[in-house]
Write an enzyme that holds these catalytic residues in place. Structure first.
Site, PDB file in Angstrom:
ATOM      1  N   ASP A 224       0.824  -1.210   0.000  1.00 46.07           N
ATOM      2  CA  ASP A 224       0.000   0.000   0.000  1.00 46.07           C
ATOM      3  C   ASP A 224       0.858   1.260   0.000  1.00 46.07           C
ATOM      4  OD1 ASP A 224      -2.631   1.428   0.475  1.00 46.07           O
ATOM      5  OD2 ASP A 224      -1.532   2.066   2.257  1.00 46.07           O
TER       6      ASP A 224
ATOM      7  N   TYR B  19       3.044  10.072   0.600  1.00 46.68           N
ATOM      8  CA  TYR B  19       3.920   9.463   1.597  1.00 46.68           C
ATOM      9  C   TYR B  19       5.385   9.839   1.350  1.00 46.68           C
ATOM     10  CZ  TYR B  19       0.018   6.403   2.974  1.00 46.68           C
ATOM     11  OH  TYR B  19      -1.180   5.888   3.411  1.00 46.68           O
TER      12      TYR B  19
ATOM     13  N   HIS C 214      -8.135   9.283  -1.888  1.00 47.67           N
ATOM     14  CA  HIS C 214      -7.773   9.464  -0.489  1.00 47.67           C
ATOM     15  C   HIS C 214      -8.894  10.198   0.248  1.00 47.67           C
ATOM     16  CE1 HIS C 214      -3.515   9.199   1.524  1.00 47.67           C
ATOM     17  NE2 HIS C 214      -4.453   8.694   2.318  1.00 47.67           N
ATOM     18  N   ARG C 215      -8.609  11.014   1.212  1.00 41.88           N
ATOM     19  CA  ARG C 215      -9.682  11.631   2.009  1.00 41.88           C
ATOM     20  C   ARG C 215     -10.681  12.395   1.139  1.00 41.88           C
ATOM     21  NH1 ARG C 215      -9.779  11.138   7.205  1.00 41.88           N
ATOM     22  NH2 ARG C 215      -7.969  10.209   8.221  1.00 41.88           N
TER      23      ARG C 215
ATOM     24  N   SER D 228      -3.933   2.020  10.572  1.00 44.82           N
ATOM     25  CA  SER D 228      -3.573   2.263  11.980  1.00 44.82           C
ATOM     26  C   SER D 228      -4.187   1.197  12.879  1.00 44.82           C
ATOM     27  CB  SER D 228      -3.991   3.661  12.424  1.00 44.82           C
ATOM     28  OG  SER D 228      -3.123   4.643  11.935  1.00 44.82           O
TER      29      SER D 228
ATOM     30  N   GLY E 116       1.656  -0.668   9.285  1.00 41.84           N
ATOM     31  CA  GLY E 116       2.469   0.519   9.081  1.00 41.84           C
ATOM     32  C   GLY E 116       3.902   0.334   9.527  1.00 41.84           C
TER      33      GLY E 116
END
Length: 309
Positions: A45, A50, A119-120, A219, A274
């Protein structure tokens, strides 16, 4: 590694996230990659943001691994676009999506992206713009599947008014302690409990289940929104006591139990790791093959502080 339904195929129940590889040397990235592959993870991912600048972690991944054509075919590369940190905004315009995909293709040194996530949510989204981009990316073979991240049911429905491709995934924050998408429906109609308050449009997990959308839990070990890992944290003493007991019973490490709590859910979710530590990748991945009992799942739920009416 247990697999879960993903689009018209299947995928591993655990994904290796590449958000934190920006400071890692080539050998460290290769060791992380090898640990993931050895654990049965062939799904990686990414996101264009990033690494502190656009496409940096994607670049580091490609530079460090130098995958051959055959090796590239063996893995799934997922990336995301839509956040524009330099301008403090989100952007799902046709132009932005197309530009960012080209950047990701170049950075990852590949001819195609297996999965592209928005994304968001962009408050100014025009579904027709997204549909135009998706259609062109699919027709050109540059993107093979499409999904979203952090989207509510109604936001997905809005996209579907124009987008014709299936939405195969929705990446959402979820851990034992940060679980409103699961805990809220459990406390539905309890006006006296904050847990009952709808924060995401309501029923996102159920919406994804009925729509064939794979939930990807990001997360998975964080106590809250980047507030630190709950494993071993004295603030979560009761929860960790239960986790440690179950870890001993199943002969695994605590991080495996935290993984197993998510993969036990019948929505057949994926856990997005992560960590950049190979040993933690192996330990976490082991949890996907543990089937904790219903009683154990609920014991962890209660120990995390969630209300069970």
């Amino acid at each position: 590694m247990k697999t879960v339904p993903f689009g018209t195929s299947s995928a591993p129940a655990v994904i290796s996230g590449m958000m934190r590889i920006d400071s890692k040397a080539d050998a460290e990235i290769r060791a992380l990659y090898d640990a993931a592959r050895d654990a049965g993870i062939d799904f990686f991912d990414h996101a264009d943001i990033y690494g502190g600048r656009m496409h940096y972690c994607e670049e580091r991944f490609a530079e460090a691994l130098e995958l051959s054509g055959s090796e590239r075919e063996e893995i799934v590369l997922q990336t995301k676009c839509g956040i524009v940190p330099a301008q403090g905004m989100f952007d799902f315009s046709y132009e932005h999506i197309m530009t960012q995909v080209e950047g990701s293709l170049k950075a990852l040194r590949t001819d195609y992206i297996d999965v592209l996530l928005l994304h968001r949510p962009d408050a100014l989204v025009e579904p027709e713009d997204v549909a135009r981009a998706f259609d062109e990316l699919e027709a050109s073979g540059k993107v093979r599947a499409f999904g979203v991240s952090n989207h509510t049911p109604r936001q997905i429905d809005l996209l579907k008014t124009a987008v014709r491709q299936p939405i195969v995934a929705n990446q959402l924050q979820l851990s034992i302690t940060h679980a409103p998408i699961i805990a809220q429906p459990v406390a539905a109609n309890m006006a006296s409990e904050d847990q009952s308050v709808v924060r995401d449009g309501g029923g996102i997990v159920e919406y994804c289940r009925t729509g064939g959308i794979t939930v990807q839990a990001w997360s998975p070990f964080q106590g809250g929104f980047f507030t630190g890992v709950f494993l071993g944290d004295p603030e979560y003493a009761e929860l960790n006591a239960v986790i440690d007991r179950l870890a001993a019973a199943y002969d695994v490490t605590p991080i495996a139990i935290a993984t197993a709590w998510i993969t036990r859910h019948p929505a057949k979710m994926q856990v997005v790791l992560g960590t950049t530590t190979p040993e933690r990748v192996r330990d976490a991945a082991a949890g996907a093959d543990i089937e904790i009992t219903r009683a154990e799942w609920y014991e962890l739920f209660r120990a995390a502080g969630h209300v069970l009416p």
